[in-house]
Design an enzyme around this catalytic site. Structure first.
Site, PDB file in Angstrom:
ATOM      1  N   TYR A 136       0.819  -1.211   0.000  1.00  0.00           N
ATOM      2  CA  TYR A 136       0.000   0.000   0.000  1.00  0.00           C
ATOM      3  C   TYR A 136       0.861   1.273   0.000  1.00  0.00           C
ATOM      4  O   TYR A 136       0.349   2.371  -0.200  1.00  0.00           O
ATOM      5  CB  TYR A 136      -0.934   0.031   1.221  1.00  0.00           C
ATOM      6  CG  TYR A 136      -2.016  -1.029   1.192  1.00  0.00           C
ATOM      7  CD1 TYR A 136      -2.365  -1.674   0.011  1.00  0.00           C
ATOM      8  CD2 TYR A 136      -2.703  -1.384   2.343  1.00  0.00           C
ATOM      9  CE1 TYR A 136      -3.348  -2.642  -0.019  1.00  0.00           C
ATOM     10  CE2 TYR A 136      -3.688  -2.355   2.319  1.00  0.00           C
ATOM     11  CZ  TYR A 136      -4.005  -2.987   1.134  1.00  0.00           C
ATOM     12  OH  TYR A 136      -4.979  -3.948   1.117  1.00  0.00           O
ATOM     13  N   LYS A 162       3.649 -15.287   1.405  1.00  0.00           N
ATOM     14  CA  LYS A 162       3.645 -16.128   0.210  1.00  0.00           C
ATOM     15  C   LYS A 162       5.095 -16.330  -0.212  1.00  0.00           C
ATOM     16  O   LYS A 162       5.520 -15.882  -1.291  1.00  0.00           O
ATOM     17  CB  LYS A 162       2.826 -15.464  -0.906  1.00  0.00           C
ATOM     18  CG  LYS A 162       1.340 -15.435  -0.626  1.00  0.00           C
ATOM     19  CD  LYS A 162       0.654 -16.753  -0.953  1.00  0.00           C
ATOM     20  CE  LYS A 162       0.566 -16.957  -2.450  1.00  0.00           C
ATOM     21  NZ  LYS A 162      -0.020 -18.279  -2.777  1.00  0.00           N
ATOM     22  N   ASP A 175      -2.567 -17.990   1.593  1.00  0.00           N
ATOM     23  CA  ASP A 175      -3.789 -18.556   1.006  1.00  0.00           C
ATOM     24  C   ASP A 175      -4.221 -19.800   1.782  1.00  0.00           C
ATOM     25  O   ASP A 175      -5.410 -19.993   2.071  1.00  0.00           O
ATOM     26  CB  ASP A 175      -3.598 -18.860  -0.488  1.00  0.00           C
ATOM     27  CG  ASP A 175      -2.319 -19.642  -0.789  1.00  0.00           C
ATOM     28  OD1 ASP A 175      -1.444 -19.740   0.092  1.00  0.00           O
ATOM     29  OD2 ASP A 175      -2.196 -20.162  -1.911  1.00  0.00           O
ATOM     30  N   ASP A 213      -4.966  -7.205   5.845  1.00  0.00           N
ATOM     31  CA  ASP A 213      -6.216  -6.520   5.529  1.00  0.00           C
ATOM     32  C   ASP A 213      -7.307  -7.565   5.253  1.00  0.00           C
ATOM     33  O   ASP A 213      -8.415  -7.513   5.802  1.00  0.00           O
ATOM     34  CB  ASP A 213      -5.970  -5.650   4.288  1.00  0.00           C
ATOM     35  CG  ASP A 213      -7.003  -4.559   4.128  1.00  0.00           C
ATOM     36  OD1 ASP A 213      -7.914  -4.480   4.973  1.00  0.00           O
ATOM     37  OD2 ASP A 213      -6.910  -3.805   3.145  1.00  0.00           O
ATOM     38  N   ASP A 256     -10.317  -9.138   8.224  1.00  0.00           N
ATOM     39  CA  ASP A 256     -11.753  -9.015   7.956  1.00  0.00           C
ATOM     40  C   ASP A 256     -12.407 -10.387   7.931  1.00  0.00           C
ATOM     41  O   ASP A 256     -13.513 -10.578   8.441  1.00  0.00           O
ATOM     42  CB  ASP A 256     -12.002  -8.305   6.612  1.00  0.00           C
ATOM     43  CG  ASP A 256     -12.096  -6.799   6.794  1.00  0.00           C
ATOM     44  OD1 ASP A 256     -11.731  -6.309   7.870  1.00  0.00           O
ATOM     45  OD2 ASP A 256     -12.539  -6.112   5.847  1.00  0.00           O
TER      46      ASP A 256
END
Ligand code: NAD
Length: 368
Positions: free
Chosen positions: A142, A192, A225, A249, A253
């Site tokens: 970001y 990852k 993942d 992020d 959630d």
């Protein structure tokens, strides 16, 4: 010694309503437990814009830097939607996070037994769940450069850059290990590393910090993942999860929704230790200013009260008092008390914001 200091920034919409219930809990601690705080209050968001033409004044920013912890309600509302981006209420919150350098965002996902049927997952998968996601908040994709939309040949390309220094990884890893020591003693780091070099470095640095400084904590690594799958399959296998800004992020959630209503979710954002050893800290509910119910006494104060419980535990080393607040929340829910957001399809009569706060105090009284 001076009392620990707290700056309250209640903000807009339901912010002041839910914060009023937190102030009752703070008063209760003074009256019943002899734990005193130096409290101050100030404006942030739309109300600060109304008073000063800016969502956060320099004076408020300086006060936030000087206290032991900031408690924030919520900011924003339709009245401010047409303001210029530079003075929107959310800019006040972003400035606080940036200038306090709050690099570790803590989002607990805790499922109270009485609310287990609110989850989209089966009761036995979520009942009793208590995990903590630690998301790196101030770096990663970001923020990395280069970024932008460029033209290459005759087409446009969108570019963002994932960039982490080892110092940025090490400091958020330390936050996660410190938390684990106050919890069940386990950290799972997610990245990852199979496809991203920044993930390879992330894994190496987390492992090095662990081996050097936190060998007593149990550390595992997982691809992000696979982590998402495991979070929905059997979330109770986790204690603390530490991950980067982007994956955090998404995963925070996802984990939050395992547990039901937005009105229940607390958070903390922590930075580097100050001279007194306490981390720079801002505590706030995950929800926004809920303009649709503001001023009606309908807001659920539990997310804000649980955010204050996090402050007790992580800023003030008052884990026993934090646990008392959490037990009181659990008790009132088990007794069937519900604000409007927690009403199931069977209906019933919701209680008001202040009635929920009073019931929590009564449960704390009974737990002395
Ligand atoms: P929101 O979280 O304010 O509300 C979403 C829904 O959840 C609404 O129906 C609301 O009534 C309900 N809700 C939220 N908190 C609740 C509570 N404590 N008790 C009962 N019900 C609750 O999100 P939104 O509607 O997308 O945004 C409203 C405003 O809040 C916008 O201006 C937005 O920018 C701002 N916002 C601020 C923050 C923050 O201050 N950290 C976070 C998100 C949104």
């Amino acid at each position: 010694m001076a009392n620990p200091s707290i700056l309250i920034l209640a903000g807009d919409g339901i912010g002041p309503e839910v914060m009023a219930e937190v102030k009752k809990v703070i008063r209760w601690l003074g009256d019943r437990r002899g734990i005193a705080f130096d409290l101050s209050e100030d404006l942030v968001g739309g109300c600060a814009f109304d008073a000063h033409g800016t969502p956060l004044t320099d004076a408020t920013m300086a006060r936030a830097q000087a206290v032991d912890a900031v408690l924030l309600g919520a900011v924003g509302g339709p009245r401010y939607d047409s303001l210029d981006f530079s003075v929107k209420p959310e800019r006040g919150l972003l400035r606080l996070r940036k200038e306090m350098d709050l690099y570790a965002n803590l989002r607990p996902a805790q499922c109270f037994d009485a609310l287990a049927d609110f989850s989209s997952l089966k009761r036995d998968v979520v009942a009793g769940l208590d995990i903590m996601i630690v998301r790196e908040l101030t770096s990663g994709v970001y923020f990395g450069e280069p970024r932008g939309i460029f033209t290459e040949g005759n087409e446009r390309v969108g570019i963002n850059t994932q960039r982490y220094t080892e110092g940025e990884i090490a400091r958020v890893a330390r936050s996660a290990f410190e938390l684990a020591r106050k919890r069940a003693g386990k950290v799972c780091s997610m990245e990852k590393a199979n496809v991203m070099e920044s993930g390879v470095l992330w894994r190496q640095v987390v492992q090095e910090v662990h081996d050097r400084e936190y060998p007593d904590v149990e550390l595992s690594h997982m691809y992000a993942d696979a982590g998402a799958m495991q979070l929905t399959r059997w979330p109770k296998q986790f204690d603390v999860i530490v991950t980067d800004n982007l994956f955090g992020d998404l995963l925070s959630d996802l984990a939050a929704m395992l547990t039901g209503s937005l009105g229940m979710l607390p958070s903390a954002s922590l930075g580097a230790p100050m001279a007194n050893g306490r981390p720079k800290a801002l505590y706030e509910p995950v929800h926004g200013s809920a303009p649709d119910i503001a001023g009606q006494g309908k807001a659920n104060p539990i997310a804000c009260i649980l955010s204050f419980a996090m402050a007790l535990r992580y800023s003030f080393d008052l884990g026993d008092e934090a646990a008392r607040v959490e037990r009181a929340v659990e008790k009132v829910l088990a007794d069937g008390l519900r604000t409007a957001d927690l009403m199931g399809p069977d209906g019933g009569v919701p209680v008001s914001t202040s009635a929920m706060g009073d019931a929590i105090l009564a449960a704390m009284d009974a737990d002395l």
